[in-house]
Design a protein around this motif. Structure first.
Motif, PDB file in Angstrom:
ATOM      1  N   ALA A 161      -2.978   0.948 -19.274  1.00  0.00           N
ATOM      2  CA  ALA A 161      -3.951  -0.112 -19.525  1.00  0.00           C
ATOM      3  C   ALA A 161      -3.327  -1.160 -20.435  1.00  0.00           C
ATOM      4  CB  ALA A 161      -5.214   0.471 -20.150  1.00  0.00           C
ATOM      5  N   GLN A 162      -4.044  -2.269 -20.643  1.00  0.00           N
ATOM      6  CA  GLN A 162      -3.490  -3.374 -21.421  1.00  0.00           C
ATOM      7  C   GLN A 162      -3.183  -2.992 -22.861  1.00  0.00           C
ATOM      8  OE1 GLN A 162      -6.550  -6.411 -19.826  1.00  0.00           O
ATOM      9  NE2 GLN A 162      -4.943  -7.644 -20.721  1.00  0.00           N
ATOM     10  N   GLY A 163      -4.082  -2.285 -23.517  1.00  0.00           N
ATOM     11  CA  GLY A 163      -3.889  -1.969 -24.922  1.00  0.00           C
ATOM     12  C   GLY A 163      -3.045  -0.744 -25.172  1.00  0.00           C
ATOM     13  N   GLY A 164      -2.647  -0.046 -24.124  1.00  0.00           N
ATOM     14  CA  GLY A 164      -1.899   1.195 -24.255  1.00  0.00           C
ATOM     15  C   GLY A 164      -2.374   2.182 -23.209  1.00  0.00           C
ATOM     16  N   PRO A 165      -1.706   3.312 -23.084  1.00  0.00           N
ATOM     17  CA  PRO A 165      -2.078   4.278 -22.048  1.00  0.00           C
ATOM     18  C   PRO A 165      -3.431   4.908 -22.322  1.00  0.00           C
ATOM     19  CG  PRO A 165      -0.471   5.233 -23.531  1.00  0.00           C
ATOM     20  CD  PRO A 165      -0.589   3.789 -23.919  1.00  0.00           C
ATOM     21  N   VAL A 166      -4.142   5.234 -21.254  1.00  0.00           N
ATOM     22  CA  VAL A 166      -5.392   5.984 -21.345  1.00  0.00           C
ATOM     23  C   VAL A 166      -5.300   7.150 -20.369  1.00  0.00           C
ATOM     24  CG1 VAL A 166      -6.771   3.984 -22.022  1.00  0.00           C
ATOM     25  CG2 VAL A 166      -6.537   4.545 -19.607  1.00  0.00           C
ATOM     26  N   VAL A 167      -6.056   8.203 -20.651  1.00  0.00           N
ATOM     27  CA  VAL A 167      -6.076   9.343 -19.744  1.00  0.00           C
ATOM     28  C   VAL A 167      -7.457   9.454 -19.115  1.00  0.00           C
ATOM     29  CG1 VAL A 167      -4.267  10.613 -20.931  1.00  0.00           C
ATOM     30  CG2 VAL A 167      -6.629  10.966 -21.605  1.00  0.00           C
ATOM     31  N   MET A 168      -7.465   9.907 -17.860  1.00  0.00           N
ATOM     32  CA  MET A 168      -8.704  10.046 -17.107  1.00  0.00           C
ATOM     33  C   MET A 168      -8.675  11.381 -16.375  1.00  0.00           C
ATOM     34  SD  MET A 168      -8.859   6.217 -15.452  1.00  0.00           S
ATOM     35  CE  MET A 168      -8.893   4.752 -16.478  1.00  0.00           C
ATOM     36  N   PRO A 169      -9.566  12.302 -16.710  1.00  0.00           N
ATOM     37  CA  PRO A 169      -9.589  13.584 -16.004  1.00  0.00           C
ATOM     38  C   PRO A 169     -10.110  13.428 -14.581  1.00  0.00           C
ATOM     39  CG  PRO A 169     -11.362  13.479 -17.628  1.00  0.00           C
ATOM     40  CD  PRO A 169     -10.549  12.245 -17.808  1.00  0.00           C
ATOM     41  N   VAL A 170      -9.496  14.150 -13.656  1.00  0.00           N
ATOM     42  CA  VAL A 170      -9.940  14.168 -12.262  1.00  0.00           C
ATOM     43  C   VAL A 170     -10.023  15.619 -11.810  1.00  0.00           C
ATOM     44  CG1 VAL A 170      -8.948  11.897 -11.772  1.00  0.00           C
ATOM     45  CG2 VAL A 170      -7.592  13.946 -11.334  1.00  0.00           C
ATOM     46  N   ASP A 171     -10.798  15.859 -10.759  1.00  0.00           N
ATOM     47  CA  ASP A 171     -11.038  17.230 -10.307  1.00  0.00           C
ATOM     48  C   ASP A 171      -9.893  17.802  -9.482  1.00  0.00           C
ATOM     49  OD1 ASP A 171     -13.593  17.379 -11.498  1.00  0.00           O
ATOM     50  OD2 ASP A 171     -14.453  16.250  -9.838  1.00  0.00           O
ATOM     51  N   GLU A 172      -9.148  16.929  -8.810  1.00  0.00           N
ATOM     52  CA  GLU A 172      -8.075  17.407  -7.935  1.00  0.00           C
ATOM     53  C   GLU A 172      -7.166  16.235  -7.596  1.00  0.00           C
ATOM     54  OE1 GLU A 172      -7.581  19.478  -3.481  1.00  0.00           O
ATOM     55  OE2 GLU A 172      -9.574  19.175  -4.364  1.00  0.00           O
ATOM     56  N   VAL A 173      -5.878  16.505  -7.461  1.00  0.00           N
ATOM     57  CA  VAL A 173      -4.911  15.490  -7.036  1.00  0.00           C
ATOM     58  C   VAL A 173      -4.270  15.957  -5.740  1.00  0.00           C
ATOM     59  CG1 VAL A 173      -2.718  14.362  -7.565  1.00  0.00           C
ATOM     60  CG2 VAL A 173      -4.451  14.602  -9.351  1.00  0.00           C
ATOM     61  N   ASP A 174      -4.324  15.101  -4.722  1.00  0.00           N
ATOM     62  CA  ASP A 174      -3.719  15.427  -3.431  1.00  0.00           C
ATOM     63  C   ASP A 174      -2.237  15.086  -3.419  1.00  0.00           C
ATOM     64  OD1 ASP A 174      -2.911  14.391  -0.528  1.00  0.00           O
ATOM     65  OD2 ASP A 174      -4.465  15.917  -0.277  1.00  0.00           O
ATOM     66  N   GLY A 175      -1.871  13.988  -4.095  1.00  0.00           N
ATOM     67  CA  GLY A 175      -0.473  13.572  -4.129  1.00  0.00           C
ATOM     68  C   GLY A 175      -0.342  12.077  -3.908  1.00  0.00           C
ATOM     69  N   ILE A 176       0.902  11.626  -3.833  1.00  0.00           N
ATOM     70  CA  ILE A 176       1.204  10.214  -3.596  1.00  0.00           C
ATOM     71  C   ILE A 176       1.611  10.041  -2.138  1.00  0.00           C
ATOM     72  CG2 ILE A 176       2.785   8.327  -4.160  1.00  0.00           C
ATOM     73  CD1 ILE A 176       2.918   9.455  -7.002  1.00  0.00           C
ATOM     74  N   HIS A 177       1.005   9.048  -1.489  1.00  0.00           N
ATOM     75  CA  HIS A 177       1.252   8.819  -0.070  1.00  0.00           C
ATOM     76  C   HIS A 177       1.570   7.348   0.174  1.00  0.00           C
ATOM     77  CE1 HIS A 177      -0.348  12.832   0.948  1.00  0.00           C
ATOM     78  NE2 HIS A 177      -1.212  12.599  -0.025  1.00  0.00           N
ATOM     79  N   ALA A 178       2.529   7.107   1.048  1.00  0.00           N
ATOM     80  CA  ALA A 178       2.874   5.744   1.459  1.00  0.00           C
ATOM     81  C   ALA A 178       1.984   5.364   2.643  1.00  0.00           C
ATOM     82  CB  ALA A 178       4.342   5.659   1.845  1.00  0.00           C
ATOM     83  N   ILE A 179       1.128   4.365   2.440  1.00  0.00           N
ATOM     84  CA  ILE A 179       0.163   3.958   3.457  1.00  0.00           C
ATOM     85  C   ILE A 179       0.593   2.623   4.057  1.00  0.00           C
ATOM     86  CG2 ILE A 179      -2.262   3.471   3.943  1.00  0.00           C
ATOM     87  CD1 ILE A 179      -1.703   6.338   3.053  1.00  0.00           C
ATOM     88  N   ASP A 180       0.565   2.554   5.362  1.00  0.00           N
ATOM     89  CA  ASP A 180       0.919   1.328   6.076  1.00  0.00           C
ATOM     90  C   ASP A 180       0.005   0.190   5.621  1.00  0.00           C
ATOM     91  OD1 ASP A 180       1.203  -0.728   8.087  1.00  0.00           O
ATOM     92  OD2 ASP A 180       2.073   0.795   9.406  1.00  0.00           O
ATOM     93  N   GLU A 181       0.614  -0.952   5.307  1.00  0.00           N
ATOM     94  CA  GLU A 181      -0.166  -2.107   4.854  1.00  0.00           C
ATOM     95  C   GLU A 181      -1.169  -2.562   5.911  1.00  0.00           C
ATOM     96  OE1 GLU A 181      -0.460  -3.586   2.089  1.00  0.00           O
ATOM     97  OE2 GLU A 181       1.332  -3.290   0.874  1.00  0.00           O
ATOM     98  N   ARG A 182      -0.858  -2.345   7.177  1.00  0.00           N
ATOM     99  CA  ARG A 182      -1.794  -2.746   8.231  1.00  0.00           C
ATOM    100  C   ARG A 182      -3.059  -1.907   8.188  1.00  0.00           C
ATOM    101  NH1 ARG A 182       2.499  -2.170  13.010  1.00  0.00           N
ATOM    102  NH2 ARG A 182       2.891  -0.351  11.690  1.00  0.00           N
ATOM    103  N   ILE A 183      -2.916  -0.636   7.812  1.00  0.00           N
ATOM    104  CA  ILE A 183      -4.091   0.226   7.664  1.00  0.00           C
ATOM    105  C   ILE A 183      -4.933  -0.238   6.479  1.00  0.00           C
ATOM    106  CG2 ILE A 183      -4.851   2.575   7.129  1.00  0.00           C
ATOM    107  CD1 ILE A 183      -2.418   3.607   8.623  1.00  0.00           C
ATOM    108  N   LEU A 184      -4.261  -0.600   5.387  1.00  0.00           N
ATOM    109  CA  LEU A 184      -4.983  -1.081   4.214  1.00  0.00           C
ATOM    110  C   LEU A 184      -5.691  -2.403   4.509  1.00  0.00           C
ATOM    111  CD1 LEU A 184      -2.367  -0.293   1.413  1.00  0.00           C
ATOM    112  CD2 LEU A 184      -4.401   1.020   2.021  1.00  0.00           C
ATOM    113  N   ALA A 185      -5.023  -3.267   5.268  1.00  0.00           N
ATOM    114  CA  ALA A 185      -5.629  -4.557   5.602  1.00  0.00           C
ATOM    115  C   ALA A 185      -6.872  -4.390   6.464  1.00  0.00           C
ATOM    116  CB  ALA A 185      -4.611  -5.443   6.314  1.00  0.00           C
ATOM    117  N   ALA A 186      -6.915  -3.295   7.229  1.00  0.00           N
ATOM    118  CA  ALA A 186      -8.055  -3.050   8.119  1.00  0.00           C
ATOM    119  C   ALA A 186      -9.130  -2.192   7.462  1.00  0.00           C
ATOM    120  CB  ALA A 186      -7.567  -2.374   9.399  1.00  0.00           C
ATOM    121  N   ALA A 187      -8.989  -1.900   6.166  1.00  0.00           N
ATOM    122  CA  ALA A 187      -9.970  -1.055   5.477  1.00  0.00           C
ATOM    123  C   ALA A 187     -11.345  -1.704   5.499  1.00  0.00           C
ATOM    124  CB  ALA A 187      -9.525  -0.811   4.038  1.00  0.00           C
ATOM    125  N   SER A 188     -12.365  -0.888   5.653  1.00  0.00           N
ATOM    126  CA  SER A 188     -13.738  -1.393   5.715  1.00  0.00           C
ATOM    127  C   SER A 188     -14.206  -1.835   4.338  1.00  0.00           C
ATOM    128  CB  SER A 188     -14.681  -0.300   6.235  1.00  0.00           C
ATOM    129  OG  SER A 188     -14.254   0.171   7.493  1.00  0.00           O
TER     130      SER A 188
END
Length: 223
Positions: A161-188
């Motif tokens: 974040a701008q003022g420094g790092p912040v932490v945010m708890p989440v329930d589960e992480v699936d991982g990092i995925h490379a998504i085609d920009e065309r798919i992102l452009a077509a997002a609803s």
């Protein structure tokens, strides 16, 4: 997105704040005379005061810094997104705003919380870091989805974040995925200001978060 990056962004805070809990407290040699009274550093007014100074520093830095946006390379055909779950909802955040994914740490609440989204502070490698609830920031329904098999491990996202790092708890992480920009452009479109779009991913409905809006909400919660 490594531990060294986290060290760089927290180094100034660690030098300016007397982290006595690391030297003579529960994480140090336990020679602090106040330990007998407070049992644990998180119960001590010195620890709370350090956390308050940390949050004040977030607010001051937000006034002094201009937000820097990473340039977008028009030749890039994919974008890296971190997929994670909050309750029953799957979300995605661009990795350029992510420092790292860390194991879940205890969250220590603070007196006189500044916003509903501010859960308190977490001790990450000896540094106090503000901890925020994405559920509150995004106005999501709390709760956890039923496990679909396998080992589900809650995590903490460390976000730059701008003022420094912040932490945010989440329930589960699936991982990092490379998504085609065309798919992102077509997002609803979703009509939600924190969501850039909704797209299908592995038989899920995935909310692609608007990182600028999210980081602005983080800044407001810490000011």
């Amino acid at each position: 997105m490594s531990g060294s990056v986290f060290h760089d962004v927290t180094r100034d805070d660690a030098q300016a704040i007397d982290d006595c809990w690391n030297r003579i407290g529960v994480l140090g040699d336990k020679s602090c005379p106040l330990l007998a009274e407070h049992i644990h550093c998180r119960n001590c007014s010195v620890y709370s005061a350090a956390a308050t100074r940390l949050l004040d520093r977030y607010a001051l830095r937000q006034d002094d810094r201009e937000q820097v946006h990473a340039p977008v390379d028009s030749d890039v055909v994919t974008r890296s997104l971190l997929m994670f779950r909050l309750g029953e909802e799957w979300l995605a955040l661009t990795t350029r705003s992510l420092v790292e994914v860390a194991p879940l740490q205890p969250i220590h609440s603070l007196p006189h919380q500044r916003s509903r989204a501010l859960l308190g502070v977490a001790n990450v490698r000896g540094a106090l870091v503000a901890c925020l609830s994405l559920v509150q920031l995004l106005d999501l329904e709390p709760g956890s989805a039923a496990a679909s098999g396998g080992r589900i491990m809650p995590r903490m996202l460390i976000v730059a974040a701008q003022g420094g790092p912040v932490v945010m708890p989440v329930d589960e992480v699936d991982g990092i995925h490379a998504i085609d920009e065309r798919i992102l452009a077509a997002a609803s479109p979703s009509g939600d200001k924190y969501t850039r779009g909704v797209l299908p991913f592995r038989e899920r409905s995935l909310r692609w978060l608007d990182e600028e809006q999210l980081l602005s909400a983080v800044a407001r919660s810490l000011s």
